[in-house]
Scaffold this motif. Sequence first.
Motif, mmCIF file in Angstrom:
data_model
loop_
_atom_site.group_PDB
_atom_site.id
_atom_site.type_symbol
_atom_site.label_atom_id
_atom_site.label_comp_id
_atom_site.label_asym_id
_atom_site.label_seq_id
_atom_site.Cartn_x
_atom_site.Cartn_y
_atom_site.Cartn_z
ATOM 1 N N UNK A 51 26.671 91.820 113.665
ATOM 2 C CA UNK A 51 27.750 91.956 112.681
ATOM 3 C C UNK A 51 28.604 90.693 112.659
ATOM 4 N N UNK A 52 28.955 90.186 113.837
ATOM 5 C CA UNK A 52 29.761 88.967 113.922
ATOM 6 C C UNK A 52 29.017 87.768 113.346
ATOM 7 N N UNK A 53 27.721 87.704 113.594
ATOM 8 C CA UNK A 53 26.914 86.621 113.030
ATOM 9 C C UNK A 53 26.886 86.720 111.506
ATOM 10 N N UNK A 54 26.687 87.930 110.994
ATOM 11 C CA UNK A 54 26.670 88.152 109.550
ATOM 12 C C UNK A 54 28.008 87.753 108.932
ATOM 13 N N UNK A 55 29.101 88.182 109.545
ATOM 14 C CA UNK A 55 30.430 87.837 109.026
ATOM 15 C C UNK A 55 30.687 86.331 109.111
ATOM 16 N N UNK A 56 30.186 85.692 110.144
ATOM 17 C CA UNK A 56 30.343 84.231 110.271
ATOM 18 C C UNK A 56 29.580 83.511 109.165
ATOM 19 N N UNK A 57 28.390 83.975 108.864
ATOM 20 C CA UNK A 57 27.595 83.378 107.789
ATOM 21 C C UNK A 57 28.295 83.579 106.442
ATOM 22 N N UNK A 58 28.829 84.766 106.235
ATOM 23 C CA UNK A 58 29.562 85.038 104.989
ATOM 24 C C UNK A 58 30.792 84.146 104.895
ATOM 25 N N UNK A 59 31.502 83.961 106.003
ATOM 26 C CA UNK A 59 32.668 83.080 106.026
ATOM 27 C C UNK A 59 32.282 81.661 105.616
ATOM 28 N N UNK A 60 31.184 81.173 106.150
ATOM 29 C CA UNK A 60 30.715 79.824 105.805
ATOM 30 C C UNK A 60 30.347 79.757 104.322
ATOM 31 N N UNK A 61 29.690 80.796 103.821
ATOM 32 C CA UNK A 61 29.305 80.820 102.402
ATOM 33 C C UNK A 61 30.529 80.834 101.495
ATOM 34 N N UNK A 62 31.508 81.675 101.811
ATOM 35 C CA UNK A 62 32.719 81.777 100.991
ATOM 36 C C UNK A 62 33.502 80.466 101.050
ATOM 37 N N UNK A 63 33.670 79.913 102.243
ATOM 38 C CA UNK A 63 34.401 78.656 102.397
ATOM 39 C C UNK A 63 33.701 77.536 101.626
ATOM 40 N N UNK A 64 32.393 77.471 101.721
ATOM 41 C CA UNK A 64 31.634 76.449 100.992
ATOM 42 C C UNK A 64 31.781 76.624 99.485
ATOM 43 N N UNK A 65 31.720 77.857 99.022
ATOM 44 C CA UNK A 65 31.864 78.143 97.594
ATOM 45 C C UNK A 65 33.235 77.706 97.090
ATOM 46 N N UNK A 66 34.284 78.102 97.789
ATOM 47 C CA UNK A 66 35.641 77.736 97.368
ATOM 48 C C UNK A 66 35.829 76.224 97.443
ATOM 49 N N UNK A 67 35.332 75.600 98.490
ATOM 50 C CA UNK A 67 35.469 74.156 98.656
ATOM 51 C C UNK A 67 34.775 73.416 97.506
ATOM 52 N N UNK A 68 33.570 73.845 97.179
ATOM 53 C CA UNK A 68 32.770 73.157 96.163
ATOM 54 C C UNK A 68 33.281 73.408 94.746
ATOM 55 N N UNK A 100 29.538 87.199 96.364
ATOM 56 C CA UNK A 100 30.157 86.938 97.667
ATOM 57 C C UNK A 100 31.176 88.019 98.014
ATOM 58 N N UNK A 101 31.931 88.455 97.018
ATOM 59 C CA UNK A 101 32.900 89.533 97.239
ATOM 60 C C UNK A 101 32.178 90.819 97.652
ATOM 61 N N UNK A 102 31.110 91.147 96.946
ATOM 62 C CA UNK A 102 30.338 92.350 97.278
ATOM 63 C C UNK A 102 29.764 92.271 98.674
ATOM 64 N N UNK A 103 29.226 91.130 99.009
ATOM 65 C CA UNK A 103 28.663 90.925 100.345
ATOM 66 C C UNK A 103 29.745 91.059 101.409
ATOM 67 N N UNK A 139 46.230 80.076 99.071
ATOM 68 C CA UNK A 139 45.049 80.317 99.915
ATOM 69 C C UNK A 139 45.414 80.155 101.389
ATOM 70 N N UNK A 140 46.117 79.078 101.706
ATOM 71 C CA UNK A 140 46.512 78.823 103.096
ATOM 72 C C UNK A 140 47.440 79.923 103.595
#
Length: 176
Positions: A51-68, A100-103, A139-140
């Motif tokens: 679960x923690x790994x999944x949430x970490x991957x989602x965090x990276x995906x969301x952060x990358x999406x917002x950053x890009x 991403x929100x659904x995930x 956001x911050x």
Amino acid sequence: TLKNRSSSGSVIILVSSFMLSLALILSYMNPLQINITNLLVGDILSTSRSDLLTLSIILIMVTSFVWHFYKQIILIVINRDIAQISGIKVKSIELIFLLLLSLSVFSTIKIVGALLVTSILLIPAMTARIISTDPAQMIINAVIITMLINFFGLLASFYFDIPITPIITILNTIAY
């Protein structure tokens, strides 16, 4: 054609309700592995490494999406029509955002519960909106508010022996 004029809050509620229904159906199909009460109110103690790994991957995906797509997202929020005229692929960005929100919602239901996942997503952002002067600051501030409220919610839950998610929601509401 009809345009979808739903507010983002409505979309979040829709996605949350859909994910709750999907989770309940999945638990019905496999009742031995999921406790319905834990699904509704959450159980942080049942969080596993996966679960923690999944949430970490989602965090990276969301952060990358917002950053890009930060500038495009801001323009879409300010004025969708101008964003389209500017050549931004509004529907694609909105679709990625909703996926991403659904995930995120689906992945956190086990921990915080389906009944409170929406409030935990929305209330810190609502609070940050009040005290922020621009989108980046919002956001911050939302992240800082979330971390502080969750920390104090965990402390209160530990010391007063009360469920974590409801106390976090109550603290969020007080902060708002």
